[in-house]
Design a protein around this motif. Structure first.
Motif, PDB file in Angstrom:
ATOM      1  N   ARG A 184       0.838  -1.212   0.000  1.00  0.00           N
ATOM      2  CA  ARG A 184       0.000   0.000   0.000  1.00  0.00           C
ATOM      3  C   ARG A 184       0.866   1.253   0.000  1.00  0.00           C
ATOM      4  N   GLY A 185       1.947   1.236   0.797  1.00  0.00           N
ATOM      5  CA  GLY A 185       2.845   2.391   0.842  1.00  0.00           C
ATOM      6  C   GLY A 185       3.480   2.668  -0.509  1.00  0.00           C
ATOM      7  N   LEU A 186       3.931   1.618  -1.181  1.00  0.00           N
ATOM      8  CA  LEU A 186       4.516   1.791  -2.510  1.00  0.00           C
ATOM      9  C   LEU A 186       3.484   2.305  -3.508  1.00  0.00           C
ATOM     10  N   THR A 187       2.239   1.825  -3.370  1.00  0.00           N
ATOM     11  CA  THR A 187       1.170   2.294  -4.257  1.00  0.00           C
ATOM     12  C   THR A 187       0.924   3.782  -4.055  1.00  0.00           C
ATOM     13  N   GLU A 188       0.861   4.205  -2.782  1.00  0.00           N
ATOM     14  CA  GLU A 188       0.616   5.625  -2.480  1.00  0.00           C
ATOM     15  C   GLU A 188       1.765   6.495  -2.980  1.00  0.00           C
ATOM     16  N   VAL A 189       3.001   6.071  -2.721  1.00  0.00           N
ATOM     17  CA  VAL A 189       4.160   6.858  -3.159  1.00  0.00           C
ATOM     18  C   VAL A 189       4.192   6.942  -4.679  1.00  0.00           C
ATOM     19  N   SER A 190       3.911   5.826  -5.351  1.00  0.00           N
ATOM     20  CA  SER A 190       3.886   5.835  -6.817  1.00  0.00           C
ATOM     21  C   SER A 190       2.813   6.775  -7.340  1.00  0.00           C
ATOM     22  N   ALA A 191       1.654   6.779  -6.671  1.00  0.00           N
ATOM     23  CA  ALA A 191       0.572   7.668  -7.114  1.00  0.00           C
ATOM     24  C   ALA A 191       0.966   9.133  -6.947  1.00  0.00           C
ATOM     25  N   VAL A 192       1.611   9.453  -5.834  1.00  0.00           N
ATOM     26  CA  VAL A 192       2.036  10.849  -5.603  1.00  0.00           C
ATOM     27  C   VAL A 192       3.083  11.254  -6.633  1.00  0.00           C
ATOM     28  N   ILE A 193       4.065  10.378  -6.877  1.00  0.00           N
ATOM     29  CA  ILE A 193       5.111  10.696  -7.859  1.00  0.00           C
ATOM     30  C   ILE A 193       4.505  10.857  -9.254  1.00  0.00           C
ATOM     31  N   ALA A 194       3.558   9.966  -9.607  1.00  0.00           N
ATOM     32  CA  ALA A 194       2.919  10.058 -10.911  1.00  0.00           C
ATOM     33  C   ALA A 194       2.128  11.363 -11.040  1.00  0.00           C
ATOM     34  N   THR A 195       1.465  11.764  -9.963  1.00  0.00           N
ATOM     35  CA  THR A 195       0.699  13.016  -9.978  1.00  0.00           C
ATOM     36  C   THR A 195       1.612  14.204 -10.212  1.00  0.00           C
TER      37      THR A 195
END
Length: 199
Positions: A184-195
């Motif tokens: 979940r943490g990797l998913t959230e970080v990836s989403a923030v970086i992608a944004t």
């Protein structure tokens, strides 16, 4: 802390603590790997004993050189450099051996919990020590020029993964929860970086 060369008591204390720690780290890494492998490795005790013997020889060499033994060589600075290059080489060898021990333990273990522990340990070693050994320790041991301070920081910063992964592995009964939290943490970080990248 790093010794500055001033030669006062505190500086000598920092220097010798650094020498002892540098000699012991490879042996301790192998010891932890053998203990956590749950005796799935043959002759693990002999391997650990040999690692501690090498650590004692390395620390003893530093003591002998500092006590005047360095002047027995034609080039004293070269003698000290050669001894200092042995530390990163031993760390690289210990990392390879520890990784091989943990991989073999992972393959031989029938326990899902133990396999989860081995997986966390391997991720910690790979992400934490792998970059530092490949891009800092081995080039330093082979005589590459000193890295700039920012490159040293980028090599040392991933080492934070090692105690974090080892602590997670020792939690034992919550490994599945930790896997989910990490995902979940990797998913959230990836989403923030992608944004930020899209923005």
């Amino acid at each position: 802390l790093s010794h500055t060369g001033r030669g006062d008591r505190f500086d000598w204390l920092v220097f010798w603590m650094d020498v002892v720690a540098g000699a012991l780290v490879p042996a301790l890494l192998l010891h932890v790997a053998v203990v956590l492998s749950k005796r799935t490795i043959r002759h693990g005790g002999k391997l650990v004993g040999a690692a501690y013997a090498v650590a004692a020889l390395l620390a003893g060499a530093a003591l002998w050189l500092a006590g005047g033994g360095v002047f027995r060589f034609d080039d004293p600075i070269r003698a000290i450099e050669l001894r200092d290059r042995l530390e990163p080489l031993l760390l690289a060898a210990a990392l390879l051996c520890a990784t091989a021990i943990l991989v073999k333990s992972y393959e031989r273990s029938a326990s899902g919990m133990h396999r989860g522990q081995m997986r966390w340990l391997l991720w910690g070693l790979g992400l934490g020590l792998g970059p530092s050994v490949m891009f800092y320790a081995v080039p330093l041991a082979l005589g590459a020029p000193a890295l700039p301070s920012w490159a040293i920081f980028l090599n040392v910063a991933p080492m934070l993964f090692v105690p974090a992964a080892f602590t997670a592995a020792l939690a034992r009964y919550r490994l599945h929860d930790l896997d989910l939290l990490l995902l979940r943490g990797l998913t959230e970080v990836s989403a923030v970086i992608a944004t930020f990248a899209v923005y």
